[in-house]
Design a protein around this motif. Sequence first.
Motif, PDB file in Angstrom:
ATOM      1  N   ILE A  15       2.425  54.207   5.390  1.00 53.55           N
ATOM      2  CA  ILE A  15       3.209  53.028   5.995  1.00 53.55           C
ATOM      3  C   ILE A  15       4.458  53.368   6.641  1.00 53.55           C
ATOM      4  N   GLY A  16       5.168  54.252   6.083  1.00 50.09           N
ATOM      5  CA  GLY A  16       6.563  54.653   6.469  1.00 50.09           C
ATOM      6  C   GLY A  16       6.231  55.559   7.740  1.00 50.09           C
ATOM      7  N   CYS A  17       5.333  56.344   7.810  1.00 51.71           N
ATOM      8  CA  CYS A  17       5.003  57.400   8.922  1.00 51.71           C
ATOM      9  C   CYS A  17       4.547  56.500   9.941  1.00 51.71           C
ATOM     10  N   LYS A  18       3.472  55.781   9.886  1.00 54.03           N
ATOM     11  CA  LYS A  18       3.100  54.881  10.893  1.00 54.03           C
ATOM     12  C   LYS A  18       3.965  54.226  11.492  1.00 54.03           C
ATOM     13  N   HIS A  19       5.025  53.540  10.607  1.00 59.10           N
ATOM     14  CA  HIS A  19       6.135  52.611  11.360  1.00 59.10           C
ATOM     15  C   HIS A  19       7.018  53.386  12.277  1.00 59.10           C
ATOM     16  N   TYR A  20       7.136  54.540  11.440  1.00 60.16           N
ATOM     17  CA  TYR A  20       8.156  55.747  12.441  1.00 60.16           C
ATOM     18  C   TYR A  20       7.502  56.204  13.641  1.00 60.16           C
ATOM     19  N   ASP A  21       6.349  56.256  13.491  1.00 61.15           N
ATOM     20  CA  ASP A  21       5.245  56.744  14.871  1.00 61.15           C
ATOM     21  C   ASP A  21       5.557  55.847  15.849  1.00 61.15           C
ATOM     22  N   ASN A  22       5.117  54.186  15.365  1.00 58.76           N
ATOM     23  CA  ASN A  22       5.472  53.172  16.197  1.00 58.76           C
ATOM     24  C   ASN A  22       6.634  53.062  16.848  1.00 58.76           C
ATOM     25  N   PHE A  23       7.760  53.268  16.157  1.00 52.79           N
ATOM     26  CA  PHE A  23       9.239  53.042  16.595  1.00 52.79           C
ATOM     27  C   PHE A  23       9.420  54.118  17.472  1.00 52.79           C
ATOM     28  N   SER A 111      -1.507  59.205  18.794  1.00 45.97           N
ATOM     29  CA  SER A 111      -2.936  58.777  19.301  1.00 45.97           C
ATOM     30  C   SER A 111      -3.195  57.790  17.923  1.00 45.97           C
ATOM     31  N   LYS A 112      -2.379  58.114  17.118  1.00 47.78           N
ATOM     32  CA  LYS A 112      -2.602  56.849  15.876  1.00 47.78           C
ATOM     33  C   LYS A 112      -1.858  55.548  15.937  1.00 47.78           C
ATOM     34  N   VAL A 116      -1.607  52.789  21.961  1.00 49.51           N
ATOM     35  CA  VAL A 116      -2.434  53.278  22.413  1.00 49.51           C
ATOM     36  C   VAL A 116      -3.265  52.487  23.530  1.00 49.51           C
ATOM     37  N   GLU A 117      -3.842  51.114  23.069  1.00 49.63           N
ATOM     38  CA  GLU A 117      -4.515  50.166  23.642  1.00 49.63           C
ATOM     39  C   GLU A 117      -3.687  49.766  25.127  1.00 49.63           C
ATOM     40  N   GLY A 118      -2.385  49.610  24.554  1.00 48.03           N
ATOM     41  CA  GLY A 118      -1.614  48.921  26.009  1.00 48.03           C
ATOM     42  C   GLY A 118      -1.231  50.024  26.862  1.00 48.03           C
ATOM     43  N   SER A 119      -1.207  51.432  26.345  1.00 43.58           N
ATOM     44  CA  SER A 119      -1.032  52.596  27.154  1.00 43.58           C
ATOM     45  C   SER A 119      -1.942  52.710  28.406  1.00 43.58           C
ATOM     46  N   ILE A 120      -3.304  52.634  27.552  1.00 46.67           N
ATOM     47  CA  ILE A 120      -4.426  52.907  28.424  1.00 46.67           C
ATOM     48  C   ILE A 120      -4.754  51.759  29.547  1.00 46.67           C
TER      49      ILE A 120
END
Length: 706
Positions: A15-23, A111-112, A116-120
């Motif tokens: 969860i932390g990695c995904k949050h960091y990736d989103n951030f 890509s995770k 991604v949706e908004g970028s496309i």
Amino acid sequence: MKRITLVAIAFLYFIGCKHYDNFTTYFNTYYNSQRLMKEAEDEFEYQEEKLKSQPKIVYPETKLQIVDSYFQQGPPPFMQEFIISPRKLQPVKVKLDSIIIKGSKILSYHSKSSFVEGSIYLMAKSYFYKNEWLPSQIKCSELIDKFPDGDLSPDAHLLFAENLLIQKKFYSGKTILSRTVDIAWQKGRYDILSEAFRLQAELALYENDIEDAIRPYKQAIAQSDDDELNASWQFDLASIYYRLGKFDKALENFKKVRSFSPNYLTTFSSYYYEALCYIRLGKYNEGEKILGELKEDGKWEEWKEYTYSGLMLSALIRNDSVEFRKLERFTDSTFKTTPPITVVYYEKGLIEYNKGNYNEARKYFARARNVKTPVYNTSDRMFTLLNNWEQKYKFAGPLLLRFKKGEEIGDTMRLFLAGNLYELGRTFEQLGFKDSSSYYFKLAYEVSPPNDTNTARYLYAYARITSEENLFVSDSLKELLIEKYPRTEYGKAVLKELGYTNYYLVDSTFEMYLSGLQLLKNKEYNFGLEQLKRVYVFNANHPITPKALYRIGVAYERELKQYDSAFVYYKKLLDEYPGSEYAKDVQLSVSYYLAVQSGQPIPDSLQTPVVPQRPTVPIKGYEIMPQQQQILPDTEKQNKEGSNQFNPIDYFKDPSKIIKDAKDLFNPQSLTPKVELPKSPLDEFKPKTDSSNTPKPDVEKLEPKK
């Protein structure tokens, strides 16, 4: 316990990695992409135009001949509003390119992430604004495949449909619009739903299908429980009838809007267009009464220019020029340039144009193109054409007068005059005046110095515009173009059009054809016809062969007056080259000939035979043969009683039927030669006495070599 702790740590780590990736994705890339898109849309006022809180501008469709031709090659007219012009695109192109680059980085390295949706979607919109329809379409498809139930799926569906419609892929566009409606209902995206309905209606109107245009709105109103939304859709439904000029139905449906729960804007719009319907139906008092109430009611103060535009329209349609001028002066001093008033100016320009007051019309078309409205493109086009017409005529007029007086004009001045005459011809063609266009194209060709390659362009334009009305003249002009200017782009275009090879200069068949034509021009009929017959005999599959047969028939029919011989070659042209334009040109003449020879009453469809006409004015480079005498019809034979109805088409399907029915088909008395001038079109086709100085059709030589 230890195992549970490890799982919890792993979960928190994930969860932390995904949050960091989103951030990092948001602040390093996606945020900047959104900012650039907003700046780009603000630059060309895309969102401002879409989100203005103003009554919609609806205008009855007007059929101007220049409109269809203007949009014929590009996207359909109803999609023009989505296209960003190069002038507006140029300042933001770098920003749009940057959005695409940033979106590609997110897809490659994040890509995770949740962006991604908004970028496309941002990438798809960037391609769309750059007028790159296919890449935008691909990105929309990619988003729909990856996120079919995503928040941006309705937006992607709508943008996908818009891309398809701009490319004129109407069948696919209809399919995607239908899916857009489904996903918009599912997601509760009524903004997308309304726009999809509008595009469905526009497409249906473009295809002249009124029922398909109104069906989506009727179905939506029946399905929805939201009365405010229903009022908006009811207004759109009424607007369709108004655009089509069905003002009685429009009036009825505008009144229905208030049976729902319209918002403030829709309420005013329904009253306003109800008044306009009354005015266009000739009920001026009822319409002006509604407009007066809207003007006096303080709550509609912000849209007062709309009420005045309605009063101006009433004065214009009533032909009250004094009242119109009074209102025009008031609105010009009181309001800035606004859509409803510019639409009235357009209608004023249209009325003056139809009256022939072109300078007055140009003035109002110029004023109507100051604001984006449904009549903007037509106004701009009409102003440009009328302006070009005046300028070119001013340049060409004095020189043309000198040329017609027979004064000597140098080549430089002739070049200048010919160019302006050609531009005048183009202007008249786009305005729909074909006769004037043909006149100026011909003048441009005659004025232009023969050694100037631009002469080929004028000759080509003259041949093109006369092709529908007089194939013979057009054909002669194209032959002259090939003969004199074969290496110009227009000469090559004619060669390609007629199916000649690139090596036509060393093509013996083509040379044989040109030789035959030249001999006919010099009235060496025996040798000229022999050359043209050899074209058929030695190379029946050559693209020029149908034309050679056509020329042989024309020579027999018009110059030599040997109609039986003309029939032989016309019939062979119909039998062996039925798909050629020359076969179509002589088909009625052959049918008429057969009908006359049968002795039966002439069918109604053949009462006026279609015969290719000789040019009525000299063509530079060709000698004009004497025109045929105008002959009054003789109805005596047409009134002859007969029980069996003759059908010439039977003889095209089964030529042997002519021999089988010979006894009934030919009247022996018709073989009597006529010495006097014919008094009836029927007599024109009766056999003439042979002349020793004119050639006869050599049927034995007609079989081509394989």
